[in-house]
Design an enzyme around this catalytic site. Structure first.
Site, PDB file in Angstrom:
ATOM      1  N   ARG A  55       0.813  -1.217   0.000  1.00 49.22           N
ATOM      2  CA  ARG A  55       0.000   0.000   0.000  1.00 49.22           C
ATOM      3  C   ARG A  55       0.849   1.271   0.000  1.00 49.22           C
ATOM      4  O   ARG A  55       0.641   2.166  -0.813  1.00 49.22           O
ATOM      5  CB  ARG A  55      -0.918   0.009   1.232  1.00 49.22           C
ATOM      6  CG  ARG A  55      -2.243  -0.700   1.035  1.00 49.22           C
ATOM      7  CD  ARG A  55      -2.816  -1.160   2.359  1.00 49.22           C
ATOM      8  NE  ARG A  55      -1.865  -2.067   3.008  1.00 49.22           N
ATOM      9  CZ  ARG A  55      -1.781  -3.368   2.698  1.00 49.22           C
ATOM     10  NH1 ARG A  55      -2.617  -3.878   1.840  1.00 49.22           N
ATOM     11  NH2 ARG A  55      -0.885  -4.147   3.258  1.00 49.22           N
ATOM     12  N   THR A  56       1.807   1.364   0.918  1.00 48.82           N
ATOM     13  CA  THR A  56       2.564   2.617   1.050  1.00 48.82           C
ATOM     14  C   THR A  56       3.397   2.892  -0.198  1.00 48.82           C
ATOM     15  O   THR A  56       3.395   4.009  -0.726  1.00 48.82           O
ATOM     16  CB  THR A  56       3.480   2.562   2.300  1.00 48.82           C
ATOM     17  OG1 THR A  56       2.669   2.286   3.452  1.00 48.82           O
ATOM     18  CG2 THR A  56       4.196   3.883   2.510  1.00 48.82           C
ATOM     19  N   LYS A  83      25.686  -6.157  -0.647  1.00 49.15           N
ATOM     20  CA  LYS A  83      27.148  -6.270  -0.649  1.00 49.15           C
ATOM     21  C   LYS A  83      27.770  -5.612   0.577  1.00 49.15           C
ATOM     22  O   LYS A  83      28.988  -5.533   0.686  1.00 49.15           O
ATOM     23  CB  LYS A  83      27.711  -5.641  -1.930  1.00 49.15           C
ATOM     24  CG  LYS A  83      27.182  -6.281  -3.209  1.00 49.15           C
ATOM     25  CD  LYS A  83      27.686  -5.530  -4.438  1.00 49.15           C
ATOM     26  CE  LYS A  83      27.089  -6.128  -5.701  1.00 49.15           C
ATOM     27  NZ  LYS A  83      27.502  -5.376  -6.911  1.00 49.15           N
ATOM     28  N   ARG A 105      11.553   3.900   3.658  1.00 51.37           N
ATOM     29  CA  ARG A 105      10.979   2.904   4.581  1.00 51.37           C
ATOM     30  C   ARG A 105      12.148   2.055   5.060  1.00 51.37           C
ATOM     31  O   ARG A 105      12.898   1.520   4.240  1.00 51.37           O
ATOM     32  CB  ARG A 105       9.934   2.061   3.846  1.00 51.37           C
ATOM     33  CG  ARG A 105       9.592   0.701   4.451  1.00 51.37           C
ATOM     34  CD  ARG A 105       8.738   0.769   5.685  1.00 51.37           C
ATOM     35  NE  ARG A 105       7.421   1.351   5.462  1.00 51.37           N
ATOM     36  CZ  ARG A 105       6.315   0.647   5.192  1.00 51.37           C
ATOM     37  NH1 ARG A 105       6.374  -0.662   5.076  1.00 51.37           N
ATOM     38  NH2 ARG A 105       5.152   1.271   5.047  1.00 51.37           N
ATOM     39  N   HIS A 133       5.100   6.449  11.520  1.00 52.75           N
ATOM     40  CA  HIS A 133       4.628   6.285  10.132  1.00 52.75           C
ATOM     41  C   HIS A 133       3.684   7.464   9.866  1.00 52.75           C
ATOM     42  O   HIS A 133       2.461   7.319   9.838  1.00 52.75           O
ATOM     43  CB  HIS A 133       3.897   4.948   9.997  1.00 52.75           C
ATOM     44  CG  HIS A 133       3.647   4.522   8.576  1.00 52.75           C
ATOM     45  ND1 HIS A 133       3.860   5.358   7.497  1.00 52.75           N
ATOM     46  CD2 HIS A 133       3.197   3.348   8.057  1.00 52.75           C
ATOM     47  CE1 HIS A 133       3.550   4.706   6.382  1.00 52.75           C
ATOM     48  NE2 HIS A 133       3.135   3.489   6.695  1.00 52.75           N
TER      49      HIS A 133
END
Length: 309
Positions: A55-56, A83, A105, A133
């Site tokens: 969704r986000t 890496k 995020r 959030h």
């Protein structure tokens, strides 16, 4: 608006209402035959997601495209992070390509604050660990505002995995700032220490939390963040804390049921409640695009203001 959107804690109630009012205008764009405006033409937005998101991430991507921004999605699973590259080095390398905004995020709380200190680009927090959030709380407030005349005195019950939830923290900060009466409920093992300092009422009784509630907000059980057994079983959790039709009847007759998603049906919410007449869960998803368009627009305006100065 400030340079970045790192959390609700940084916003005044006036700034919150500014985002909500701007989102009202942005929603109209999504209702047109051609859902595009040239507002962010020439701006580059990098979506940097270190955690899975549906969704986000898609909501931000659609918002950016509707505003005509150039977008770049960095697939961390196929990047130099594997890496051994650090977040700071990844950010500096992206910054060297002169993006205007970075949407981050990250599983670590405070990751967006680190980027804010080392990047000139605008940073938008799309969820950092168990911290905040902000755009989710803003879209939740936008959805509540569509159904309720005012935030002052509104009784909001937030139920579920409170310990691991960044959505809880952002919503508690936002709703108490706007004058709502917030109740939070969950198993004793999933109550964050000091949660009462956010200005919320704390109870381990779901029935007490939802009684006379105007809004019920369910939170997902975040098993991927749990180290150890926080409750006996998922069935036991549903029996004691799950949102059933019988529990919804304790709330006000015009209650709305919310969930930030993804839902665990039969764990924190029954299917007949999730799909029932009180549910506004899909409205939240739709409103997410308008709210994120508003955030992008307001932050980009700040970039132009600085350039003009």
């Amino acid at each position: 608006m400030k340079k970045d959107l790192l959390g609700i804690a940084d916003l005044t109630s006036e700034e919150i209402y500014l985002v909500l009012e701007t989102a009202d205008a942005m929603r109209e764009i999504g209702q047109r035959p051609i859902k595009k405006v040239p507002t962010l033409r020439g701006k580059t937005v990098v979506n940097l997601f270190y955690e899975p998101s549906t969704r986000t991430r898609t909501s931000f991507e659609i918002a950016e495209k509707r505003l005509s921004a150039d977008t770049l999605n960095v697939a961390v699973a196929a990047s130099s992070v594997l890496k051994g590259e650090t977040l700071a080095d990844t950010a500096r390398n992206i910054e060297a390509m002169s993006p205007d905004m970075i949407v981050l995020r990250h599983p670590s709380s405070g990751a967006c604050h680190l980027l804010s200190r080392i990047c000139k680009s605008r940073i938008i927090n799309a969820g950092d660990g168990m911290h905040e959030h902000p755009t989710q709380a803003l879209l939740d407030a936008f959805t509540i505002r569509e159904h309720k005349p005012r935030f002052e005195g509104l009784r909001v019950a937030i139920v579920g995995d409170l310990l691991h939830s960044r959505v809880l923290r952002s919503n508690a900060l936002l709703l108490t700032k706007l004058g709502a009466d917030v109740w939070v409920s969950g198993p004793p093992t999933l109550l964050p220490p000091g949660i009462g300092r956010l200005g919320v009422h704390v109870t381990t009784s779901v029935d007490e939390a939802v009684t006379d509630a105007d809004v019920i907000m369910m939170l997902r059980i975040q098993q991927e963040r749990m180290q150890g057994a926080f409750f006996p079983s998922l069935r036991e959790y549903f029996n004691v804390f799950g949102m059933t039709a019988a529990r919804v009847r304790r709330a006000k007759s015009d209650v709305i049921i919310m969930h930030p998603g993804p839902m665990n049906r039969g764990v924190e919410i029954a299917s007949d409640v999730a799909d029932g007449p009180y549910s506004v869960i899909l409205e939240q998803v739709a409103n997410g695009v308008a709210v994120r368009m508003a955030v992008l627009y307001l932050l980009a305006g700040g970039v132009e203001d600085e350039a003009a100065a």
